[in-house]
Motif scaffolding. Structure first.
Motif, PDB file in Angstrom:
ATOM      1  N   UNK A   1       0.823  -1.210   0.000  1.00 38.01           N
ATOM      2  CA  UNK A   1       0.000   0.000   0.000  1.00 38.01           C
ATOM      3  C   UNK A   1       0.852   1.252   0.000  1.00 38.01           C
ATOM      4  N   UNK A   2       1.942   1.238   0.779  1.00 35.35           N
ATOM      5  CA  UNK A   2       2.837   2.392   0.836  1.00 35.35           C
ATOM      6  C   UNK A   2       3.488   2.648  -0.512  1.00 35.35           C
ATOM      7  N   UNK A   3       3.838   1.576  -1.248  1.00 33.47           N
ATOM      8  CA  UNK A   3       4.446   1.731  -2.567  1.00 33.47           C
ATOM      9  C   UNK A   3       3.473   2.407  -3.534  1.00 33.47           C
ATOM     10  N   UNK A   4       2.193   2.045  -3.445  1.00 32.40           N
ATOM     11  CA  UNK A   4       1.189   2.720  -4.280  1.00 32.40           C
ATOM     12  C   UNK A   4       1.152   4.214  -3.971  1.00 32.40           C
ATOM     13  N   UNK A   5       1.249   4.526  -2.691  1.00 31.49           N
ATOM     14  CA  UNK A   5       1.188   5.927  -2.256  1.00 31.49           C
ATOM     15  C   UNK A   5       2.413   6.702  -2.731  1.00 31.49           C
ATOM     16  N   UNK A   6       3.573   6.080  -2.596  1.00 30.22           N
ATOM     17  CA  UNK A   6       4.811   6.728  -3.042  1.00 30.22           C
ATOM     18  C   UNK A   6       4.783   6.969  -4.549  1.00 30.22           C
ATOM     19  N   UNK A   7       4.315   5.975  -5.296  1.00 27.66           N
ATOM     20  CA  UNK A   7       4.244   6.127  -6.738  1.00 27.66           C
ATOM     21  C   UNK A   7       3.258   7.201  -7.165  1.00 27.66           C
TER      22      UNK A   7
END
Length: 394
Positions: A317-323
């Motif tokens: 989920x954090x990777x989606x947010x960072x992207x």
């Protein structure tokens, strides 16, 4: 509605009576700028010349503002400092005990209240068990009892005194130094109106005017926001710079987003429902009514005792947010993270590093947020203090 926002937006008297700090003086944008610099200077203080240089105000304007702040008890001399020429400069400091705010973290199973001074330093705290589904009367009563039970010795009273003061039937008599109460709880909710929506797992709160009702019960201005937004605001006020995401994993999962120095709430103040992004189609059901949400998968792994899997899911989920947002740092908090901080920082960090390798970018750092379990309550108090210092808050 009564109690609709922070003290910077209101007159000197809240619903329960007059304020000890002259809030009319705080309405000035320039006064707020000066106060913010005094707050940042700490005990060392800052000279009037430095205040003029950093605010862009004339020395005469700064002298007038600081004279008023001293008269109201908000500023005081902190000694003298040698100058490059002429007589030594008088240094001024903020008087932190001149005003206070209460921050309340209303969680699904617990209520925590903290009393903070103008610097945001916690000077009193109380916690109690709570059932957010027990009904409005029970929850409101628990909030008032917890806030009343916070020791207010830091406000100059007895150690067992209350920031709300001794109550009489039908009316509270708050301490005049109490600027207001900030309340943070799970969303979604309407921050601008202080009205709850369908709090995840507790649809019975839909449409409840929490700010208005609590302002009436407590007798002071009240600000209401999501728990994650409050924590993010507190972290930014405490010195966390840049654009960041605060991910809170406890009884639920949500995000507070700070973009360009300010909390991003969105057009309808509904931003940050991080836990309800679907990452597994036809996955396990979530309390929000959808399936395969990050929250459902993450909390399911926690319930099974598989914290490494919970961290991996949180990392996805954090990777989606960072992207999506290209933020500077990811901060983790909440009781579940606090119980195994390295597991979560390592797990989330590994996912973000793998994402960075695939995209050819630098990995976004992951850290445990400062403040521990009290970050949300302290941030809730900042909802009240922020406008006093010209910062985003209530």
């Amino acid at each position: 509605m009564r109690g609709a926002g922070g003290p910077g937006a209101h007159g000197p008297a809240g619903p329960g009576g007059g304020a000890g700090v002259n809030l009319l003086a705080l309405r000035s944008h320039n006064a707020a700028l000066v106060l913010d610099l005094l707050r940042a200077a700490g005990d060392e203080g800052i000279s009037r010349l430095e205040l003029a240089e950093r605010t862009g105000l004339t020395p005469q304007a700064v002298s007038k503002i600081t004279a008023r702040l001293r008269e109201d008890g908000l500023a005081a001399e902190a000694g003298r400092r040698a100058s490059t020429g002429g007589k030594p400069r008088t240094v001024l400091r903020l008087v932190p005990e001149a005003g206070h705010a209460v921050g309340v973290h209303l969680d699904r199973d617990e209520v925590r209240a903290v009393l903070v001074d103008l610097r945001g330093t916690v000077v009193g705290e109380r916690r109690a068990a709570l059932d957010l589904g027990a009904g409005a009367e029970a929850v409101l009563g628990a909030v008032r009892e917890t806030v009343t039970g916070v020791p207010a010795a830091g406000m100059g009273g007895e150690g067992n005194a209350s920031p709300l003061g001794p109550a009489r039937p039908g009316q509270a008599r708050p301490d005049p130094a109490l600027l207001g109460v900030g309340v943070a709880l799970p969303g979604p909710l309407d921050h601008s109106r202080g009205v709850l929506h369908r709090v995840t797992g507790f649809p019975e709160w839909d449409g409840f005017p929490l700010r208005e009702v609590l302002a009436e019960r407590l007798g002071v201005p009240v600000v209401v926001d999501k728990d994650t937004n409050a924590a993010a605001l507190g972290l930014a006020a405490g010195g966390q710079g840049g654009s960041f995401a605060y991910l809170h994993l406890g009884t639920g999962l949500g995000a507070g987003l700070v973009i360009g120095g300010g909390v991003h709430r969105g057009a309808r103040t509904g931003a940050g429902e991080f836990g309800h992004q679907v990452i597994q189609l036809d996955g396990p059901p979530c309390t929000c009514g959808n399936r395969g949400c990050v929250e459902a998968l993450c909390l399911g792994a926690v319930e099974r005792g598989d914290l490494r899997e919970a961290a991996r899911v949180l990392g996805a989920g954090a990777a989606n947010l960072v992207g999506l947002l290209d933020i500077d740092v990811v901060l983790l908090g909440g009781r579940t993270v606090a119980a195994a901080p390295e597991t979560f920082t390592d797990g989330v960090g590994a996912v973000l590093e793998a994402w960075a390798r695939r995209t050819g970018q630098d990995a976004v750092p992951v850290r445990v947020a400062a403040g521990g379990g009290g970050a949300v309550a302290v941030g809730a108090a900042e909802l009240v203090l922020g406008p006093v210092f010209g910062r985003g808050g209530g």
